[in-house]
Design a protein around this motif. Structure first.
Motif, PDB file in Angstrom:
ATOM      1  N   UNK A 113       0.810  -1.229   0.000  1.00  0.00           N
ATOM      2  CA  UNK A 113       0.000   0.000   0.000  1.00  0.00           C
ATOM      3  C   UNK A 113       0.844   1.282   0.000  1.00  0.00           C
ATOM      4  N   UNK A 114       1.920   1.366   0.823  1.00  0.00           N
ATOM      5  CA  UNK A 114       2.716   2.605   0.805  1.00  0.00           C
ATOM      6  C   UNK A 114       3.290   2.927  -0.585  1.00  0.00           C
ATOM      7  N   UNK A 115       3.545   1.910  -1.380  1.00  0.00           N
ATOM      8  CA  UNK A 115       4.067   2.151  -2.745  1.00  0.00           C
ATOM      9  C   UNK A 115       2.922   2.629  -3.652  1.00  0.00           C
ATOM     10  N   UNK A 116       1.791   1.916  -3.602  1.00  0.00           N
ATOM     11  CA  UNK A 116       0.651   2.294  -4.463  1.00  0.00           C
ATOM     12  C   UNK A 116       0.076   3.664  -4.097  1.00  0.00           C
ATOM     13  N   UNK A 135      -8.747 -15.134  -4.725  1.00  0.00           N
ATOM     14  CA  UNK A 135      -8.081 -16.412  -4.457  1.00  0.00           C
ATOM     15  C   UNK A 135      -7.080 -16.238  -3.323  1.00  0.00           C
ATOM     16  N   UNK A 136      -6.628 -17.347  -2.754  1.00  0.00           N
ATOM     17  CA  UNK A 136      -5.635 -17.302  -1.668  1.00  0.00           C
ATOM     18  C   UNK A 136      -6.110 -16.438  -0.506  1.00  0.00           C
ATOM     19  N   UNK A 137      -7.407 -16.510  -0.206  1.00  0.00           N
ATOM     20  CA  UNK A 137      -8.022 -15.751   0.907  1.00  0.00           C
ATOM     21  C   UNK A 137      -7.653 -14.271   0.862  1.00  0.00           C
ATOM     22  N   UNK A 138      -7.642 -13.719  -0.340  1.00  0.00           N
ATOM     23  CA  UNK A 138      -7.167 -12.347  -0.504  1.00  0.00           C
ATOM     24  C   UNK A 138      -8.223 -11.256  -0.428  1.00  0.00           C
ATOM     25  N   UNK A 139      -9.516 -11.632  -0.421  1.00  0.00           N
ATOM     26  CA  UNK A 139     -10.599 -10.647  -0.557  1.00  0.00           C
ATOM     27  C   UNK A 139     -10.461  -9.442   0.379  1.00  0.00           C
ATOM     28  N   UNK A 140     -10.330  -9.724   1.694  1.00  0.00           N
ATOM     29  CA  UNK A 140     -10.256  -8.633   2.678  1.00  0.00           C
ATOM     30  C   UNK A 140      -8.927  -7.898   2.583  1.00  0.00           C
ATOM     31  N   UNK A 141      -7.863  -8.663   2.378  1.00  0.00           N
ATOM     32  CA  UNK A 141      -6.524  -8.095   2.288  1.00  0.00           C
ATOM     33  C   UNK A 141      -6.425  -7.095   1.135  1.00  0.00           C
ATOM     34  N   UNK A 142      -6.946  -7.487  -0.029  1.00  0.00           N
ATOM     35  CA  UNK A 142      -6.903  -6.627  -1.214  1.00  0.00           C
ATOM     36  C   UNK A 142      -7.702  -5.350  -0.960  1.00  0.00           C
ATOM     37  N   UNK A 143      -8.879  -5.508  -0.333  1.00  0.00           N
ATOM     38  CA  UNK A 143      -9.734  -4.354  -0.029  1.00  0.00           C
ATOM     39  C   UNK A 143      -8.973  -3.383   0.870  1.00  0.00           C
ATOM     40  N   UNK A 144      -8.286  -3.914   1.872  1.00  0.00           N
ATOM     41  CA  UNK A 144      -7.546  -3.101   2.833  1.00  0.00           C
ATOM     42  C   UNK A 144      -6.359  -2.387   2.162  1.00  0.00           C
ATOM     43  N   UNK A 145      -5.615  -3.124   1.330  1.00  0.00           N
ATOM     44  CA  UNK A 145      -4.456  -2.528   0.643  1.00  0.00           C
ATOM     45  C   UNK A 145      -4.925  -1.383  -0.258  1.00  0.00           C
ATOM     46  N   UNK A 146      -5.985  -1.623  -1.020  1.00  0.00           N
ATOM     47  CA  UNK A 146      -6.477  -0.607  -1.944  1.00  0.00           C
ATOM     48  C   UNK A 146      -6.997   0.618  -1.202  1.00  0.00           C
ATOM     49  N   UNK A 147      -7.650   0.373  -0.068  1.00  0.00           N
ATOM     50  CA  UNK A 147      -8.156   1.473   0.748  1.00  0.00           C
ATOM     51  C   UNK A 147      -6.981   2.322   1.268  1.00  0.00           C
ATOM     52  N   UNK A 148      -5.972   1.645   1.797  1.00  0.00           N
ATOM     53  CA  UNK A 148      -4.795   2.366   2.324  1.00  0.00           C
ATOM     54  C   UNK A 148      -4.049   3.127   1.238  1.00  0.00           C
ATOM     55  N   UNK A 149      -4.130   2.625   0.002  1.00  0.00           N
ATOM     56  CA  UNK A 149      -3.394   3.246  -1.103  1.00  0.00           C
ATOM     57  C   UNK A 149      -4.218   4.321  -1.814  1.00  0.00           C
ATOM     58  N   UNK A 150      -5.396   4.657  -1.247  1.00  0.00           N
ATOM     59  CA  UNK A 150      -6.294   5.683  -1.804  1.00  0.00           C
ATOM     60  C   UNK A 150      -6.908   5.311  -3.154  1.00  0.00           C
ATOM     61  N   UNK A 151      -7.083   3.993  -3.375  1.00  0.00           N
ATOM     62  CA  UNK A 151      -7.812   3.540  -4.561  1.00  0.00           C
ATOM     63  C   UNK A 151      -9.250   3.265  -4.153  1.00  0.00           C
ATOM     64  N   UNK A 152     -10.220   3.703  -4.951  1.00  0.00           N
ATOM     65  CA  UNK A 152     -11.610   3.314  -4.711  1.00  0.00           C
ATOM     66  C   UNK A 152     -11.804   1.955  -5.371  1.00  0.00           C
TER      67      UNK A 152
END
Ligand code: FE2
Length: 288
Positions: A113-116, A135-152
């Protein structure tokens, strides 16, 4: 004497031929493993539309996709990419899915996230789920990374991108086709004929369905341009929902919806790319 000479020369020719093939094969292997995956094509496209507000003429939309962090794409390469993308000065940045190859096995999730977040786009940064993000139980993780990186993160959602003069376009995103729950009608029925719209959908082949709605431009990734292309044959392996439209520009359906399929940046399954160079696409919107 002559016989021996012939046999020897045959042997010599045979050996040099096979040595040549081995050299070519190993050269191809080294190129596909170490050279091409590190290259980057900046592809420039113009999208003309009559329903584009005049004040959006000249707006730049940057698309990047399928980084698949972890297999052959790593954080320093992502950092470098962000700097290159910022140098292109896009107005809008879109990520069309597959951020981490196997999310629950990736050890550096907190460093992404800090890079994105460093990506600059004055009119907004938007993303969608790809199959590897669920996949790889990523649903919540991806949502969190995108949120932290200021992506909607657009999951079956439509957003307005509005300028100060109150003219706007629509940007929407469908959930992933393979592992998510895309809601075509609920989402795409919100679009209007007289409002220019971009739909982000990870898997390109559903364009035949998407083209039935008021979508002007569908942006997809997923196919990696086949990842390994054989000359005069085409892509070696294309994933499900990425076999019909494997890379580049298309017009789909009776509405002639524009579709663009980005080759992505990383690799999956095999850490190789051959004749499928990693890509960032920059679209300039033009009022037709
Ligand atoms: Fe992918």
């Amino acid at each position: 004497m002559e016989k021996t000479y012939t046999r020897r020369s045959f042997l010599k020719r045979f050996l040099s031929l096979s040595f040549g093939s081995i050299l070519a094969a190993s050269g191809g292997y080294a190129y596909a493993k170490y050279v091409e995956p590190k290259r980057l094509d900046i592809v420039r496209k113009t999208i003309s539309a009559s329903n584009l507000p005049a004040s959006f003429d000249g707006i730049n939309v940057l698309q990047f996709s399928d980084t698949h962090l972890g297999l052959s794409y790593h954080l320093p390469q992502l950092q470098n990419l962000v700097e290159k993308m910022n140098a292109l000065r896009p107005d809008i940045v879109l990520f069309t899915g597959d951020l981490i190859d196997i999310p629950n096995e990736y050890p550096y999730t907190n460093k992404v996230a800090p890079i994105l977040k460093q990506i600059q786009a004055p009119l907004g940064k938007y993303s969608i789920y790809g199959n590897h993000d669920h996949g790889g139980y990523g649903t919540e993780l991806y949502k969190e990374i995108m949120h932290q990186a200021d992506f909607k993160l657009l999951t079956n959602e439509v957003h307005k991108i509005e300028l100060v003069d109150q003219t706007f376009i629509h940007i929407c995103g469908l959930d992933d086709v393979m592992l998510g729950k895309p809601e075509y009608s609920k989402t795409l029925n919100q679009l209007q004929h007289n409002v220019f719209s971009i739909a982000m959908v990870h898997e390109p082949d559903v364009a035949v369905k998407v083209a039935n709605y008021e979508v002007d431009l569908q942006l997809s990734g997923h196919s990696h341009g086949g990842q390994i292309q054989i000359p005069f044959y085409g892509p070696l392996i294309t994933p499900p929902f990425g076999t019909v439209y494997s890379e580049g520009s298309y017009e789909v359906g009776q509405s002639n919806m524009q579709l663009y399929v980005n080759r992505g940046l990383g690799t999956t399954r095999l850490p190789f790319r051959f004749l499928a160079t990693p890509e960032v696409t920059i679209f300039t919107l033009r009022k037709a």
